[in-house]
Design a protein around this motif. Structure first.
Motif, PDB file in Angstrom:
ATOM      1  N   LEU A   1      69.792  19.222  28.667  1.00  0.00           N
ATOM      2  CA  LEU A   1      70.061  17.581  28.879  1.00  0.00           C
ATOM      3  C   LEU A   1      69.196  16.790  27.756  1.00  0.00           C
ATOM      4  O   LEU A   1      69.242  15.747  27.875  1.00  0.00           O
ATOM      5  N   CYS A   2      68.301  17.539  26.907  1.00  0.00           N
ATOM      6  CA  CYS A   2      67.321  16.666  26.160  1.00  0.00           C
ATOM      7  C   CYS A   2      67.630  17.109  24.627  1.00  0.00           C
ATOM      8  O   CYS A   2      68.202  18.032  24.256  1.00  0.00           O
ATOM      9  N   ASP A   3      66.983  15.956  23.923  1.00  0.00           N
ATOM     10  CA  ASP A   3      66.914  15.899  22.510  1.00  0.00           C
ATOM     11  C   ASP A   3      65.536  16.585  22.059  1.00  0.00           C
ATOM     12  O   ASP A   3      65.311  16.909  20.983  1.00  0.00           O
ATOM     13  N   ALA A   4      64.581  16.260  22.888  1.00  0.00           N
ATOM     14  CA  ALA A   4      63.214  16.987  22.606  1.00  0.00           C
ATOM     15  C   ALA A   4      62.409  17.416  23.925  1.00  0.00           C
ATOM     16  O   ALA A   4      62.661  16.663  24.988  1.00  0.00           O
ATOM     17  N   TYR A   5      61.477  18.331  23.748  1.00  0.00           N
ATOM     18  CA  TYR A   5      60.661  18.618  24.863  1.00  0.00           C
ATOM     19  C   TYR A   5      59.177  18.459  24.285  1.00  0.00           C
ATOM     20  O   TYR A   5      58.929  18.798  23.242  1.00  0.00           O
ATOM     21  N   VAL A   6      58.632  17.954  25.561  1.00  0.00           N
ATOM     22  CA  VAL A   6      56.983  17.795  25.472  1.00  0.00           C
ATOM     23  C   VAL A   6      56.378  18.847  26.334  1.00  0.00           C
ATOM     24  O   VAL A   6      56.459  18.924  27.598  1.00  0.00           O
ATOM     25  N   ILE A   7      55.599  19.774  25.735  1.00  0.00           N
ATOM     26  CA  ILE A   7      55.313  20.967  26.536  1.00  0.00           C
ATOM     27  C   ILE A   7      53.697  20.519  26.703  1.00  0.00           C
ATOM     28  O   ILE A   7      52.937  20.301  25.765  1.00  0.00           O
ATOM     29  N   SER A   8      53.430  20.370  28.051  1.00  0.00           N
ATOM     30  CA  SER A   8      51.931  19.983  28.663  1.00  0.00           C
ATOM     31  C   SER A   8      51.504  21.012  29.695  1.00  0.00           C
ATOM     32  O   SER A   8      50.889  20.558  30.775  1.00  0.00           O
ATOM     33  N   SER A   9      51.977  22.247  29.520  1.00  0.00           N
ATOM     34  CA  SER A   9      51.540  23.098  30.509  1.00  0.00           C
ATOM     35  C   SER A   9      50.319  23.805  30.103  1.00  0.00           C
ATOM     36  O   SER A   9      49.800  23.413  28.989  1.00  0.00           O
ATOM     37  N   PRO A  10      49.614  24.485  31.065  1.00  0.00           N
ATOM     38  CA  PRO A  10      48.178  25.093  30.553  1.00  0.00           C
ATOM     39  C   PRO A  10      48.063  25.757  29.106  1.00  0.00           C
ATOM     40  O   PRO A  10      49.158  26.427  28.905  1.00  0.00           O
ATOM     41  N   ASN A  11      47.130  25.776  28.710  1.00  0.00           N
ATOM     42  CA  ASN A  11      46.852  26.461  27.208  1.00  0.00           C
ATOM     43  C   ASN A  11      47.617  27.951  27.081  1.00  0.00           C
ATOM     44  O   ASN A  11      48.270  28.071  26.266  1.00  0.00           O
ATOM     45  N   PHE A  12      47.194  28.793  28.128  1.00  0.00           N
ATOM     46  CA  PHE A  12      47.655  30.030  28.309  1.00  0.00           C
ATOM     47  C   PHE A  12      49.163  30.313  28.271  1.00  0.00           C
ATOM     48  O   PHE A  12      49.717  31.511  28.001  1.00  0.00           O
ATOM     49  N   THR A  13      49.714  29.256  28.512  1.00  0.00           N
ATOM     50  CA  THR A  13      51.441  29.388  28.893  1.00  0.00           C
ATOM     51  C   THR A  13      52.092  29.001  27.559  1.00  0.00           C
ATOM     52  O   THR A  13      53.166  29.327  27.274  1.00  0.00           O
ATOM     53  N   HIS A  14      51.208  28.447  26.604  1.00  0.00           N
ATOM     54  CA  HIS A  14      52.050  27.769  25.493  1.00  0.00           C
ATOM     55  C   HIS A  14      52.748  28.848  24.499  1.00  0.00           C
ATOM     56  O   HIS A  14      53.837  28.568  24.269  1.00  0.00           O
ATOM     57  N   ARG A  15      52.131  29.979  24.309  1.00  0.00           N
ATOM     58  CA  ARG A  15      52.671  31.024  23.567  1.00  0.00           C
ATOM     59  C   ARG A  15      54.137  31.548  24.021  1.00  0.00           C
ATOM     60  O   ARG A  15      55.183  31.437  23.288  1.00  0.00           O
ATOM     61  N   ALA A  16      54.463  31.647  25.506  1.00  0.00           N
ATOM     62  CA  ALA A  16      55.439  32.299  25.922  1.00  0.00           C
ATOM     63  C   ALA A  16      56.575  31.121  26.431  1.00  0.00           C
ATOM     64  O   ALA A  16      57.803  31.078  25.940  1.00  0.00           O
TER      65      ALA A  16
END
Ligand SMILES: NC(=O)c1ccc[n+]([C@@H]2O[C@H](COP(=O)([O-])OP(=O)(O)OC[C@H]3O[C@@H](n4cnc5c(N)ncnc54)[C@H](O)[C@@H]3O)[C@@H](O)[C@H]2O)c1
Length: 356
Positions: A68-83
């Protein structure tokens, strides 16, 4: 008028909602979707949408599949960022990922390598450089007013870490450690001001007072609450960080100073005050002013910085121009945090090349 840019939020806790409020206030962009496994966080995103339509998902992979999106903003906890990044980067859409880019140098290196050939804007949310007073003294230094830059000193004296969803920030394994989680911002500023990469780091710090009486599944938090860090850069600039997270009794939370061959500039947050002086005029010539930016429509928790960052992020997406805060910036700020932690753990000077 081109169609609005459609954003999807991944993680809608404290920072995800700050992004959402910023985006709500910016012309030509809209938040159309949000993903978060925590129902209360998703409900908060629906409330923050203030009646705008927003699709919600409990799993970010369903959000990606919905396309649905043109852009994603990732603000999940630090340890999830890699996956999360590994999956989101398969979309080829524009990405803003919160700091720290990852919790380890290995993961940050992996993401940096992927980002180098990423076909869209890849932006790391190191927004302190967008705080108007900070931006002002960075520009003063870059404009040559202080002469050759020699020293950067940053003091952060603030409150303890806030409570997070699921208390993920109480353990270094989840955050990367305080000097990565929190201080990546300051290492990023040091590198930006020095215009150079670090060569060695010396640090001293510990967990003196905070969170020692808390228990999570029987475990006591292990996050540092104070440190001094010294960084030497390739070009001879040296920088220091003085961190205290039990310093609520402060007027300003952040104080930055840049000293060059001919002058000195200082910025104070949140007062917004800056001072710029020249050696030849001694203390009589120090100009003081309060710096604000009229473009800021949402102050958020970061004095308008994450709002200003979003203006540039949206411009970069529209024009398909390079990110202004890059995966390389994200990588180096993680490396410097990891080096500072290693220095504390082993009580020695750490050469940056040991981590690369
Ligand atoms: N740039 C800044 O100044 C700044 C300030 C605060 C936080 N942050 C960063 O923002 C991120 C989020 O921090 P926060 O303070 O909002 O934490 P938070 O705990 O308030 O919110 C995190 C949210 O992510 C959700 N979540 C957990 N796993 C997820 C997953 N796999 N997919 C989607 N959502 C998931 C949680 O349910 C929660 O709602 C962190 O990386 C943090 O370091 C940056």
């Amino acid at each position: 008028m081109s169609a609005p840019l459609r954003y999807g939020l991944i993680g809608t806790g404290m920072m995800g909602l700050e992004h959402q409020r910023n985006l709500n206030a910016i012309e030509g962009v809209e938040v159309v979707a949000a993903a978060d496994p925590e129902p209360a966080s998703l409900a908060a995103a629906v409330a923050t949408a203030e009646g705008r339509a927003i699709a919600t998902f409990s799993d970010y992979r369903e959000l990606l599949a919905a396309d649905l999106c043109d852009a994603y903003v990732i603000s999940s906890p630090n340890f999830t960022h890699r996956a999360v990044l590994d999956d989101v980067m398969a979309s080829g859409k524009a990405i803003m990922v919160e700091k720290p880019m990852c919790t380890t140098v290995k993961d940050a290196r992996h993401i940096l390598e992927r980002a180098q050939t990423y076909p869209n804007v890849f932006w790391v949310g190191l927004e302190y450089r967008y705080m108007p007073p900070v931006q002002h003294i960075i520009n003063v230094a870059a404009g040559g007013e202080l002469g050759e830059i020699a020293m950067v000193a940053i003091r952060e004296h603030r409150h303890p870490f806030l409570v997070k969803v699921g208390d993920w920030n109480r353990f270094s394994e989840n955050t990367g450690g305080t000097l990565t989680e929190k201080c990546c911002h300051f290492f990023d500023l040091m590198r930006l001001i020095a215009q150079s990469n670090p060569v060695r780091v010396m640090a001293s710090g510990d967990q003196r007072f905070n969170h020692l009486d808390e228990r999570y599944d029987g475990r006591t938090p292990d996050i540092l609450d104070n440190a001094f860090v010294i960084v030497d850069f390739e070009n001879g600039v040296r920088a220091s960080l003085d961190l205290s997270m039990f310093a609520e009794g402060s007027v300003n939370n952040e104080e930055l100073s840049i000293v060059g061959r001919t002058g000195k500039a200082e910025a104070f947050i949140p007062s917004g005050q800056v001072r710029v002086g020249q050696r030849k005029k001694w203390n009589r010539g120090v100009a003081e002013e309060t710096i604000t930016d009229d473009r800021v429509l949402v102050e958020g928790f970061h004095h308008g910085a994450s709002f200003l960052e979003h203006l540039d992020f949206a411009e970069a997406i529209r024009n398909q121009t390079p990110a202004l805060v890059t995966a390389e910036d994200g990588y180096w700020s993680v490396v410097m945090g990891a080096a500072a932690h290693l220095s504390i753990d082993e009580g020695r000077v750490v050469a940056i090349r040991e981590l690369l």
